[in-house]
Motif scaffolding. Structure first.
Motif, PDB file in Angstrom:
ATOM      1  N   TYR A 296     -51.545  21.978 -51.722  1.00 18.40           N
ATOM      2  CA  TYR A 296     -51.331  21.173 -52.923  1.00 18.40           C
ATOM      3  C   TYR A 296     -52.365  20.039 -52.911  1.00 18.40           C
ATOM      4  N   PRO A 297     -53.466  20.171 -53.641  1.00 18.38           N
ATOM      5  CA  PRO A 297     -54.556  19.182 -53.540  1.00 18.38           C
ATOM      6  C   PRO A 297     -54.148  17.752 -53.862  1.00 18.38           C
ATOM      7  N   GLY A 298     -53.056  17.572 -54.630  1.00 16.55           N
ATOM      8  CA  GLY A 298     -52.627  16.214 -54.953  1.00 16.55           C
ATOM      9  C   GLY A 298     -51.889  15.514 -53.840  1.00 16.55           C
ATOM     10  N   ALA A 299     -51.542  16.240 -52.787  1.00 13.23           N
ATOM     11  CA  ALA A 299     -50.706  15.686 -51.715  1.00 13.23           C
ATOM     12  C   ALA A 299     -51.535  14.879 -50.720  1.00 13.23           C
ATOM     13  N   VAL A 300     -52.217  13.872 -51.229  1.00 12.99           N
ATOM     14  CA  VAL A 300     -53.045  13.026 -50.365  1.00 12.99           C
ATOM     15  C   VAL A 300     -52.449  11.614 -50.266  1.00 12.99           C
ATOM     16  N   HIS A 301     -51.169  11.495 -50.595  1.00 12.28           N
ATOM     17  CA  HIS A 301     -50.504  10.197 -50.449  1.00 12.28           C
ATOM     18  C   HIS A 301     -50.237   9.933 -48.969  1.00 12.28           C
ATOM     19  N   THR A 302     -50.028   8.671 -48.641  1.00 15.88           N
ATOM     20  CA  THR A 302     -50.010   8.264 -47.239  1.00 15.88           C
ATOM     21  C   THR A 302     -48.633   7.766 -46.789  1.00 15.88           C
ATOM     22  N   ARG A 303     -48.500   7.649 -45.490  1.00 16.31           N
ATOM     23  CA  ARG A 303     -47.264   7.099 -44.928  1.00 16.31           C
ATOM     24  C   ARG A 303     -47.108   5.613 -45.270  1.00 16.31           C
ATOM     25  N   PHE A 304     -48.194   4.947 -45.579  1.00 11.78           N
ATOM     26  CA  PHE A 304     -48.108   3.559 -46.029  1.00 11.78           C
ATOM     27  C   PHE A 304     -47.358   3.480 -47.354  1.00 11.78           C
TER      28      PHE A 304
ATOM     29  N   GLN B 143     -51.002  -1.241 -41.687  1.00 16.55           N
ATOM     30  CA  GLN B 143     -52.254  -0.856 -42.337  1.00 16.55           C
ATOM     31  C   GLN B 143     -52.790   0.481 -41.820  1.00 16.55           C
ATOM     32  N   ARG B 144     -52.524   0.801 -40.555  1.00 16.88           N
ATOM     33  CA  ARG B 144     -52.985   2.094 -40.031  1.00 16.88           C
ATOM     34  C   ARG B 144     -52.315   3.264 -40.744  1.00 16.88           C
ATOM     35  N   LEU B 145     -51.126   3.022 -41.331  1.00 12.02           N
ATOM     36  CA  LEU B 145     -50.423   4.093 -42.036  1.00 12.02           C
ATOM     37  C   LEU B 145     -51.128   4.486 -43.323  1.00 12.02           C
ATOM     38  N   ARG B 146     -52.065   3.629 -43.797  1.00  8.97           N
ATOM     39  CA  ARG B 146     -52.896   4.013 -44.943  1.00  8.97           C
ATOM     40  C   ARG B 146     -53.784   5.214 -44.601  1.00  8.97           C
ATOM     41  N   TYR B 147     -54.013   5.419 -43.325  1.00 11.64           N
ATOM     42  CA  TYR B 147     -54.970   6.443 -42.892  1.00 11.64           C
ATOM     43  C   TYR B 147     -54.277   7.639 -42.235  1.00 11.64           C
ATOM     44  N   ILE B 148     -52.950   7.766 -42.514  1.00 14.25           N
ATOM     45  CA  ILE B 148     -52.184   8.929 -42.063  1.00 14.25           C
ATOM     46  C   ILE B 148     -51.506   9.530 -43.295  1.00 14.25           C
ATOM     47  N   LEU B 149     -51.848  10.775 -43.615  1.00 17.82           N
ATOM     48  CA  LEU B 149     -51.257  11.421 -44.788  1.00 17.82           C
ATOM     49  C   LEU B 149     -49.778  11.688 -44.555  1.00 17.82           C
TER      50      LEU B 149
END
Length: 522
Positions: free
Chosen positions: A60-68, A45-51
């Motif tokens: 690239y403003p769309g690049a806000v996906h996460t390691r989760f 779950q912590r990987l939701r908070y690491i880009l």
């Protein structure tokens, strides 16, 4: 698709399944009994908070996906790949080639390895590693990169749970198989080595296939990262040569493999190594080092090595952005200035000047020699960078530019990760070889070994010059471009004029009248 009935049925029917909507695969699937419990743990779950891409969202403003998202995607893709490869082993070779490992255990372990392969990342991913772990004498060797840290975290927090799954669901050796895949050292068992290759340490593992497709989608650069991953893995076959396992690619899939290599090279050149992104990363790493002095971030890594992982697990992008924003808005001093520049102004200190110079394997064997030396030999790399900086400075010093105002960035792009290619590794340069084969009836035949450098794969070094933003002038562009080109060619003994000479000779020898009638529209 070729599937063995036992592999298709036994594993999937053992569990109940849930789905997640995913822009890359349509849906990704996970089982409730094991994978959901791991997904709903602190580790995942912590990987939701690491880009996934550190500071790339500033370019690239769309690049806000996460390691989760990436972790779940790798689990899904690795699951498809492992079911496929085990089916082929059973059909073409027989159960004895599984070396007494249960197929269900192998499949579940590979899926968990995909889910957990990035569990060791801290805030800002690779930037944290480069800034605070690599070359840091304060950090024990057993936790000096994210893979080792991930292995340690799984060992500390998940061993009991996974061993319980073994007993509850009849998955013998599940924990040991998982750890052999995640371990920094290669496993001895042949089947476990193949399982590891599905996740990492091979030419097109699930990790790379997922992040190229996913990162290109979220950065809006689909033209760079599209990969026909299904055709690649469905046309990959296990092969045993002199009792050593190999992965063979069907010769009819050579075109898709080349396209994959170029997609990988394009994503590195234009997205991961985007010149502005590199400048942001440099600024971020400076900030992390200064925050380490104040907050002792590396102390949390040391605590992890001693058996306390929770301080490290709290290091997420969300936490550190909060810290940095507070510094930017409510404090004074250099750290306040740097964080304000990153988060508010979005103007890194360094601005690229001049055109980049690319040293490519297409330039011949001498170029390949220098490329590999620049990849592996840090001192040689530093010497070439210093020489370029000296020459650029020499051409700008009468314009009020100091040598400390110039930064030379030297980047390498290879078809396989540099960490795998390092001399002394068991795979070593062999990983620059692709094994081509063909299946006929119930037999797999090895056709040939393709030495990828000889085939003109995108192996290259990129040289870029940067100048402090306030000193940049348009008139410097052509000056610096020429200085980089001259210096690299001179230092490495590369003669670009030979290409021009060849072209001139060909055109001067031929009469254009002979080809007038052959003109076509292309």
């Amino acid at each position: 698709m070729l599937r063995h009935k036992d592999v298709a049925a036994r594993y999937e029917h053992k569990f109940t399944w849930k789905e997640i909507s995913d822009p890359i695969y349509g849906y990704t699937y996970f089982n409730r009994e094991i994978e959901e419990k791991i997904i709903n743990s602190l580790i995942l779950q912590r990987l939701r908070y690491i880009l996934q891409l550190q500071t790339a969202h500033l370019v690239y403003p769309g690049a806000v996906h996460t390691r989760f998202q990436h972790a779940v995607g790798v689990m899904h893709l690795a699951g498809l790949m492992v079911e496929d490869i085990i089916s082929k082993i059973l059909i073409y070779y027989g159960k004895e080639y599984l070396e007494d490992y249960d197929p269900d255990s192998l499949i579940q372990a590979v899926r968990l390895a995909g889910l957990l392969h990035d569990a060791g990342h801290a805030c800002f991913g690779h930037a944290f590693e480069e800034a605070l772990l690599w070359g840091n004498n304060r950090v024990p060797i057993e936790v000096n990169n994210h893979e080792k840290i991930g292995y340690k975290i799984v060992q500390l927090l998940l061993e009991d749970k996974i061993r319980e799954f073994e007993d509850t669901y009849g998955l013998g050796h599940l924990y040991d198989i998982l750890m052999s895949i995640l371990d920094p050292d290669e496993p001895r068992d042949k089947i476990l080595l193949i399982m590891r290759w599905l996740i990492k340490d091979s030419l097109y593992p699930a990790d790379i296939l997922d992040f190229l497709r996913r990162d290109s989608y979220y950065t809006g650069t689909n033209e760079y990262g599209y990969i026909d991953y299904e055709r690649l893995y469905k046309n990959t076959y296990p092969y045993f040569e002199n009792n050593k396992p190999l992965l063979l690619l069907d010769r009819n899939t050579w075109g898709e493999f080349r396209a994959y290599l170029y997609a990988k090279a394009n994503m590195f050149e234009h997205v991961y190594y985007h010149s502005v992104n590199r400048a942001f990363d440099k600024l971020l790493k400076t900030i992390l080092r200064k925050l380490d002095e104040e907050l002792d971030l590396t102390g949390r890594v040391n605590d992890l090595a001693k058996g306390d992982p929770y301080g490290y697990l709290a290091l997420t992008d969300v936490k550190m952005y909060d810290v940095m924003l507070e510094k930017a808005l409510n404090t004074n001093g250099e750290l306040s200035k740097l964080t304000y520049r990153l988060l508010i102004e979005r103007k890194p200190e360094w601005k690229r000047v001049g055109r980049e110079y690319i040293l490519s394997s297409y330039q011949g064997s001498l170029a390949v020699k220098h490329i590999l030396k620049l990849v592996f030999d840090k001192e040689y790399r530093r010497r070439i960078a210093d020489k370029i900086r000296e020459e650029v400075y020499d051409s700008l010093k009468d314009k009020g530019v100091d040598e400390s105002d110039i930064w030379i960035d030297v980047l390498d792009i290879s078809p396989v990760p540099r960490s795998i290619l390092m001399p002394g590794k068991s795979g070593g340069a062999n990983l620059l070889t692709l094994h081509i084969g063909k299946k006929k009836d119930k037999q797999i035949i090895k056709d040939r070994d393709v030495f990828l450098v000889e085939e003109g794969i995108p192996l290259m070094i990129i040289f870029r010059a940067y100048i402090r933003r306030g000193l940049h002038r348009l008139e410097y562009e052509s000056i610096v471009t020429e200085k980089i080109r001259q210096t690299v060619n001179s230092e490495l003994g590369i003669n670009i004029d030979e290409y021009k000479k060849i072209i001139k000779e060909i055109y001067s020898e031929l009469s254009p009248e002979k080809y007038e009638e052959e003109k076509i529209t292309v």
